[in-house]
Design a protein around this motif. Structure first.
Motif, short mmCIF file in Angstrom:
data_model
loop_
_atom_site.label_atom_id
_atom_site.label_comp_id
_atom_site.label_asym_id
_atom_site.label_seq_id
_atom_site.Cartn_x
_atom_site.Cartn_y
_atom_site.Cartn_z
N GLU A 62 -20.93 76.82 33.29
CA GLU A 62 -19.53 76.62 32.91
C GLU A 62 -19.30 75.12 33.01
O GLU A 62 -18.81 74.61 34.01
CB GLU A 62 -18.61 77.39 33.88
N ARG A 82 -2.02 77.50 23.37
CA ARG A 82 -1.16 77.84 24.50
C ARG A 82 -0.19 76.70 24.76
O ARG A 82 -0.53 75.53 24.58
CB ARG A 82 -2.01 78.10 25.75
N ASP A 107 -12.94 79.75 25.29
CA ASP A 107 -11.80 80.18 26.12
C ASP A 107 -11.90 79.57 27.51
O ASP A 107 -12.14 80.24 28.49
CB ASP A 107 -11.71 81.72 26.17
N PRO A 108 -11.68 78.25 27.60
CA PRO A 108 -11.88 77.57 28.89
C PRO A 108 -10.71 77.74 29.85
O PRO A 108 -9.64 78.20 29.48
CB PRO A 108 -11.98 76.09 28.50
N VAL A 109 -10.97 77.30 31.07
CA VAL A 109 -9.91 77.08 32.05
C VAL A 109 -9.62 75.58 32.05
O VAL A 109 -10.55 74.76 32.20
CB VAL A 109 -10.35 77.53 33.45
N ILE A 122 -15.73 75.25 30.44
CA ILE A 122 -15.95 75.90 29.15
C ILE A 122 -16.86 77.12 29.19
O ILE A 122 -17.76 77.22 30.02
CB ILE A 122 -16.48 74.89 28.11
N ALA A 123 -16.63 78.02 28.23
CA ALA A 123 -17.56 79.11 27.93
C ALA A 123 -18.66 78.55 27.02
O ALA A 123 -18.80 77.33 26.86
CB ALA A 123 -16.81 80.26 27.28
N PRO A 151 -19.76 74.30 38.99
CA PRO A 151 -19.14 75.36 39.80
C PRO A 151 -20.15 76.30 40.47
O PRO A 151 -21.15 76.68 39.87
CB PRO A 151 -18.29 76.15 38.78
N TYR A 176 -3.58 81.48 42.66
CA TYR A 176 -4.57 81.78 41.63
C TYR A 176 -4.56 80.71 40.54
O TYR A 176 -3.50 80.34 40.03
CB TYR A 176 -4.29 83.17 41.03
N GLY A 195 -12.34 82.47 39.01
CA GLY A 195 -13.66 83.10 38.88
C GLY A 195 -13.60 84.28 37.94
O GLY A 195 -12.56 84.90 37.76
N TRP A 196 -14.77 84.55 37.36
CA TRP A 196 -14.85 85.53 36.29
C TRP A 196 -15.11 86.93 36.83
O TRP A 196 -16.11 87.56 36.54
CB TRP A 196 -15.94 85.08 35.32
N LYS A 198 -12.47 90.42 38.63
CA LYS A 198 -11.16 90.83 39.10
C LYS A 198 -11.20 91.14 40.59
O LYS A 198 -10.26 91.72 41.12
CB LYS A 198 -10.67 92.04 38.30
N GLU A 203 -14.05 79.13 43.26
CA GLU A 203 -15.15 78.38 42.66
C GLU A 203 -15.17 77.00 43.31
O GLU A 203 -14.15 76.31 43.37
CB GLU A 203 -14.98 78.30 41.14
N LEU A 243 -12.64 91.86 31.18
CA LEU A 243 -12.61 90.40 31.02
C LEU A 243 -13.35 90.00 29.76
O LEU A 243 -14.40 90.55 29.44
CB LEU A 243 -13.26 89.72 32.23
N LEU A 244 -12.80 89.02 29.07
CA LEU A 244 -13.42 88.56 27.83
C LEU A 244 -14.62 87.66 28.12
O LEU A 244 -14.54 86.78 28.96
CB LEU A 244 -12.38 87.77 27.02
N PHE A 264 -1.51 84.11 24.78
CA PHE A 264 -1.73 82.68 25.05
C PHE A 264 -1.56 81.82 23.81
O PHE A 264 -1.93 80.65 23.80
CB PHE A 264 -3.13 82.46 25.65
N1 THG Z 1 -15.47 79.94 35.67
C1 THG Z 1 -15.21 78.70 35.26
N2 THG Z 1 -15.05 78.39 33.97
C2 THG Z 1 -15.18 79.33 33.04
C3 THG Z 1 -15.45 80.65 33.40
C4 THG Z 1 -15.60 80.93 34.76
N3 THG Z 1 -15.04 79.01 31.75
C5 THG Z 1 -15.37 79.95 30.72
C6 THG Z 1 -15.07 81.35 31.09
N4 THG Z 1 -15.56 81.63 32.43
C7 THG Z 1 -13.58 81.50 31.05
N5 THG Z 1 -13.22 82.84 30.84
C8 THG Z 1 -12.26 83.42 31.61
C9 THG Z 1 -11.77 84.62 31.18
C10 THG Z 1 -10.74 85.24 31.90
C11 THG Z 1 -10.26 84.65 33.04
C12 THG Z 1 -10.78 83.47 33.48
C13 THG Z 1 -11.79 82.85 32.76
C14 THG Z 1 -9.17 85.26 33.79
N6 THG Z 1 -8.25 85.94 33.13
C15 THG Z 1 -7.17 86.67 33.81
C16 THG Z 1 -7.01 87.98 33.10
O1 THG Z 1 -7.58 88.17 32.05
O2 THG Z 1 -6.31 88.80 33.66
C17 THG Z 1 -5.87 85.90 33.88
C18 THG Z 1 -5.60 84.90 32.83
C19 THG Z 1 -4.21 84.31 32.95
O3 THG Z 1 -3.27 85.08 33.18
O4 THG Z 1 -4.04 83.10 32.79
O5 THG Z 1 -9.10 85.16 35.02
O6 THG Z 1 -15.87 82.08 35.18
N7 THG Z 1 -15.07 77.74 36.18
#
Ligand code: THG
Length: 368
Positions: A62, A82, A107-109, A122-123, A151, A176, A195-196, A198, A203, A243-244, A264
């Motif tokens: 990531e 977004r 779909d990054p954070v 990033i993904a 991470p 969160y 973190g990826w 639920k 991280e 989770l996507l 978003f």
């Molecule tokens: N860790 C870090 N970066 C990442 C990922 C990671 N970047 C790419 C990828 N994984 C990002 N993908 C996601 C997908 C979903 C969520 C977080 C990263 C997530 N989603 C919540 C949900 O779907 O319920 C909430 C989203 C929101 O409400 O904003 O948590 O693993 N460092």
């Protein structure tokens, strides 16, 4: 068929690579031009530890894209549909990125480290090239670079205890998707509640790539009383949780509405962003596919290597992008896209995973 992945100089290694080898990584895969653990010999054991205790993951793949300078916020805003107005220093947001056709390309954070410095975590696609090109074409005053930041995930119900033992009880108050820049006996770290999975967790973004083994072993020792095991992001848990995974679920040209990220996308924003006109057109013309879960019949599925087609009679009406046996539901479950006109209670859906095809019924998401 048994084969190996050769680690050549064009493939990068994580700062945690040596530690994961030492701790018995059994299978590797490729992500963002890096080799990364695929499992440590027993994915089901990793899954049960994630659900019941705590696991540690090398998620250095990531990768971070740093945007720094007076126009960093302007670039961040322009890159994502977004609305990130009001994002504070220390805050993160999940930000889909689309191309000019409205196709999801990552779909990054997004995290705000300071007033004029942001990271995209990033993904699996080349956002560094994309963001740098967009910034240059628009004449923005911003440097787009890759920082030394990797991470390490700590996920599961006992993750808060492990991370609090390492850093102090303040980590329990972290909201969160928020983060704080700190250190662990001199190892520089950005600590995020993210973190990826639920199952909750943190991280630890290692900010000195020469300290990977140190950090790995510190987390391992702190986690030992809580039963920590090394693992990887779990395909089973992420499917149960819906989770996507951009690479698995969306790489073939899906738009954010189809894959469940419509919440978003803010088409009412006054300012321009990449894909705005195309996304408006997509909405005007009607969304053709939607993200669903499926239950699948037949023998236990341990995972798939490529997307499979969903049939109604002779017609292809959807795609399955992940399929796996769920220990919690005790049946095969799947994620995918289905044409919007097909109803949830549609009978007779089939998926071409092996012969005979699997019978499929639609499920709401998340499964668990
Ligand atoms: N860790 C870090 N970066 C990442 C990922 C990671 N970047 C790419 C990828 N994984 C990002 N993908 C996601 C997908 C979903 C969520 C977080 C990263 C997530 N989603 C919540 C949900 O779907 O319920 C909430 C989203 C929101 O409400 O904003 O948590 O693993 N460092």
């Amino acid at each position: 068929m048994a084969f190996q992945i050769a680690v050549a100089p064009n493939l990068r290694k994580s700062p945690f690579f040596d530690a994961t080898v030492e701790d018995g990584v059994a299978s590797l895969t490729i992500y963002n031009h890096m080799v990364t653990p695929a499992h440590f010999g027993d994915p089901l054991n990793e899954y049960h530890n994630l659900i019941n205790n705590v696991v540690m993951w090398d998620v250095a793949v990531e990768r971070q894209v740093e945007m720094a300078g007076p126009d960093a916020e302007a670039l961040a805003r322009y890159l994502t549909p977004r609305n990130i107005s009001g994002i504070e220093v220390g805050q993160g947001k999940y930000v889909p990125i689309c191309n000019h056709d409205g196709v999801l390309i990552n779909d990054p954070v997004l995290q705000r480290l300071s007033d004029d410095c942001f990271w995209l975590s990033i993904a699996d696609s080349d956002v560094l090239l994309w963001a740098g090109a967009i910034a240059a074409e628009r004449g923005l005053e911003v440097r787009v670079t890759e920082p030394d930041a990797s991470p390490l995930g700590v996920q599961g119900p006992r993750a808060p205890e492990v991370v609090a033992d390492l850093f102090g009880d303040w980590v329990l108050e972290l909201k969160y998707f928020w983060h704080r820049q700190t250190d662990l006996d001199g190892i520089p770290i950005l600590l995020a509640r993210s973190g990826w999975s639920k199952q909750g967790g943190y991280e630890l973004y290692l900010r000195d790539g020469s300290r990977g083994t140190d950090l790995w072993n510190r987390v391992k020792e702190a986690g030992a009383p809580y039963g920590i095991v090394p693992g990887v992001p779990s395909d089973i848990e992420r499917t149960e949780s819906g989770l996507l995974s951009y690479g698995a679920d969306a790489r073939f040209g899906a738009n954010p509405f189809e894959v469940g990220l419509g919440q978003f996308v803010d088409l009412e924003r006054d300012d321009e962003f990449v894909g705005k006109a195309a996304l408006k057109k997509i909405v005007d013309e009607g969304i053709r596919r939607r993200r669903v879960g499926f239950f699948l019949s037949g023998e236990m599925i341990r995972g798939i290597e490529h997307p499979h087609r969903v049939f109604l009679g002779e017609d292809v009406v959807g795609v399955v992008t992940e399929a796996i046996y769920s220990p919690r539901l005790e049946q095969n479950i799947a994620l995918g896209l289905l044409e919007t006109e097909i109803a949830d209670d549609q009978q007779g859906l089939e998926v071409d995973i092996g012969e005979p095809h699997r019978q499929a019924t639609v499920s709401a998401l998340p499964f668990c």
